[in-house]
Write an enzyme that holds these catalytic residues in place. Structure first.
Site, mmCIF file in Angstrom:
data_model
loop_
_atom_site.group_PDB
_atom_site.id
_atom_site.type_symbol
_atom_site.label_atom_id
_atom_site.label_comp_id
_atom_site.label_asym_id
_atom_site.label_seq_id
_atom_site.Cartn_x
_atom_site.Cartn_y
_atom_site.Cartn_z
ATOM 1 N N PHE A 171 0.858 -1.184 0.000
ATOM 2 C CA PHE A 171 0.000 0.000 0.000
ATOM 3 C C PHE A 171 0.893 1.231 0.000
ATOM 4 O O PHE A 171 1.708 1.413 0.898
ATOM 5 C CB PHE A 171 -0.920 0.034 1.222
ATOM 6 C CG PHE A 171 -1.799 1.262 1.251
ATOM 7 C CD1 PHE A 171 -3.025 1.250 0.605
ATOM 8 C CD2 PHE A 171 -1.393 2.424 1.876
ATOM 9 C CE1 PHE A 171 -3.832 2.385 0.589
ATOM 10 C CE2 PHE A 171 -2.185 3.562 1.880
ATOM 11 C CZ PHE A 171 -3.414 3.543 1.232
ATOM 12 N N ASP A 257 10.060 1.700 0.849
ATOM 13 C CA ASP A 257 8.925 2.529 1.248
ATOM 14 C C ASP A 257 8.832 2.546 2.778
ATOM 15 O O ASP A 257 8.246 1.663 3.388
ATOM 16 C CB ASP A 257 7.643 1.979 0.634
ATOM 17 C CG ASP A 257 6.412 2.779 1.029
ATOM 18 O OD1 ASP A 257 6.549 3.773 1.772
ATOM 19 O OD2 ASP A 257 5.297 2.405 0.603
ATOM 20 N N LYS A 286 4.780 10.890 6.308
ATOM 21 C CA LYS A 286 3.992 10.798 7.533
ATOM 22 C C LYS A 286 4.657 11.512 8.707
ATOM 23 O O LYS A 286 4.516 12.712 8.865
ATOM 24 C CB LYS A 286 3.679 9.331 7.856
ATOM 25 C CG LYS A 286 2.675 8.707 6.881
ATOM 26 C CD LYS A 286 2.201 7.358 7.359
ATOM 27 C CE LYS A 286 1.219 6.707 6.386
ATOM 28 N NZ LYS A 286 -0.083 7.373 6.296
#
Length: 436
Positions: A171, A257, A286
């Site tokens: 994701f 990632d 984030k």
């Protein structure tokens, strides 16, 4: 003049800004209850989320309060953006100080904050260059663009034949490029045609990965070192080392990632640090913002990053002055307050306590690293994960359902042992007492 006034009046009318002879004005919120807020939001907002039925109006540290004043333990942590907690004073001060000085210029000119952030990032993570973006998905897409261009320029892949390999269960966002790599039908179905040149291999399977990398047109393998959205799935020890070896063997870029797993979340500064390996491209996001302002970054060495030349990639807000100062403060908090070490220690307690205390008829597995964890439910003992999630909310904790059979927990890394144990008690008591 009258003709101009008439045209202006018609323009306002046609754009729905003209209501009963006056322009719509913004007003402060008049909603008095959570139920009213939810009702009003659903009426005017796209239906692309299904939030827990709680309306938060304030946050501080690891806690949040709803509009009625009820206090909650935040064990979602803004999807792991709030590593530093809600409203960390050092980050808020850096933001407000910079807002009063300079917040945006565009990259058409230089400003005096970008170099500060990028010097810090390159030194901290041992890379030579940084590409500054805004969101995690932009970091992922930027990495794919860089890898494709590198494939044509350096690896000499025939034009328009480059392949990028991804792991099943990945994701990295919901843009067309990102969902084209997804194995989740909700993300993938009815959004085609999808981006070509992608291949999916099983996660944590070096044999299948090597089969894919033998294709000389493969330019990159993009993988999460711990799959967050899939439910804190931890690969077998040695998998990441094997990824590094295979990508080197077949002259393929390894894109790491770390948007969710990075910056202390797993108990290491980067999740790949568990195996002491270095990717070719590193994506951060984030918690790089402290949950305050969108910022992401792609790091790599010059031999890869220099395939980008002026005009080949960009972002209006990427690397703006405000984002840079926020990111510097966010990184400073992680390092100076020992959040990486705390995440490791608290994570060990969290998994150990839950494994020992949770009813085995209801929970089959507790997994994760640091403070990115999930519990996998026995669906016979807990047939409705959303009902269980609402029970946790009623008992003062916000958590995140993953699919139909798991709950994910990612509290801020500033959490104390006392706070953690209080949260563990809520989880254990709620699950063990849960009735289908």
């Amino acid at each position: 003049m009258s003709g101009l006034q008439n045209r202006s009046s018609q323009l306002l009318k046609y754009t729905r800004l003209f209501n009963n002879g006056s322009v719509t004005r913004l007003t402060s919120s008049t909603a008095k209850s959570s139920a009213e807020v939810i009702q009003r939001e659903k009426k005017v907002s796209a239906n692309n989320y299904d939030p827990s039925p709680v309306v938060i109006s304030r946050g501080e540290g690891i806690f949040m309060w709803d509009v009625e004043g009820k206090k909650y333990y935040d064990f979602v942590g803004g999807f792991a953006t709030l590593n530093q907690g809600h409203c960390h004073p050092k980050i808020i001060k850096a933001m407000t100080d910079q807002l009063n000085k300079l917040h945006h210029t565009s990259r058409a000119i230089f400003h005096d904050s970008l170099y500060e952030l990028n010097e810090f990032l390159t030194k901290q993570f041992d890379y030579e260059k940084v590409l500054n973006m805004n969101t995690g998905v932009e970091g992922g897409e930027s990495s794919v663009k860089i890898a494709r261009k590198w494939g044509y320029r350096v690896k000499k892949i025939p034009q328009n034949q480059a392949q990028v390999v991804f792991a099943h269960g990945n994701f990295w966002g919901r843009t067309i490029a990102a969902i084209s790599a997804s194995t989740d039908p909700t993300s993938f179905d009815e959004f085609g045609p999808h981006v070509p040149g992608y291949q999916i291999v099983p996660y944590d399977d070096l044999g299948k990965l090597e089969q894919a990398l033998r294709n000389p047109n493969v330019c990159a393998f993009m993988v999460e070192p711990l799959q967050g959205e899939a439910g804190a799935v931890v690969p077998t020890l040695g998998y990441l080392k094997g990824v590094r070896e295979l990508c080197t063997k077949y002259n393929v870029l390894w894109i790491d990632d770390e948007v969710q797993a990075g910056l202390g979340r797993t108990g290491k500064m980067l999740a790949v640090d568990y195996e002491n390996v270095k990717p070719d491209l590193l994506i951060l996001g984030k918690a790089l913002s402290g949950g305050v302002y969108p910022i992401s970054a792609v790091l790599g060495n010059s031999e890869v990053m220099d395939v980008l030349t002026p005009g080949t990639h960009g972002s209006t807000y990427g690397g703006n002055a405000l984002a840079c100062k926020v990111a510097l403060a966010s990184l400073d908090v992680i390092i100076s307050e020992g959040l990486v070490e705390n995440a490791f220690k608290m994570g060990e307690i969290f998994r150990s306590e839950l494994t020992a205390r949770l009813n085995k008829d209801k929970v089959v597995l507790v997994r994760g690293r640091g403070l990115l964890n999930a519990i996998v439910l026995n669906t016979e003992g807990v047939s409705n994960v959303y009902k269980l999630n609402n029970e946790l909310k009623s008992n003062g904790m916000i958590s995140k359902p993953i699919g139909s059979g798991a709950l994910r927990f990612s509290p801020p890394l500033i959490i104390t042992e006392t706070q953690l144990r209080e949260g563990i008690d809520i989880i254990v008591n709620t699950i063990n007492d849960f009735k289908n």
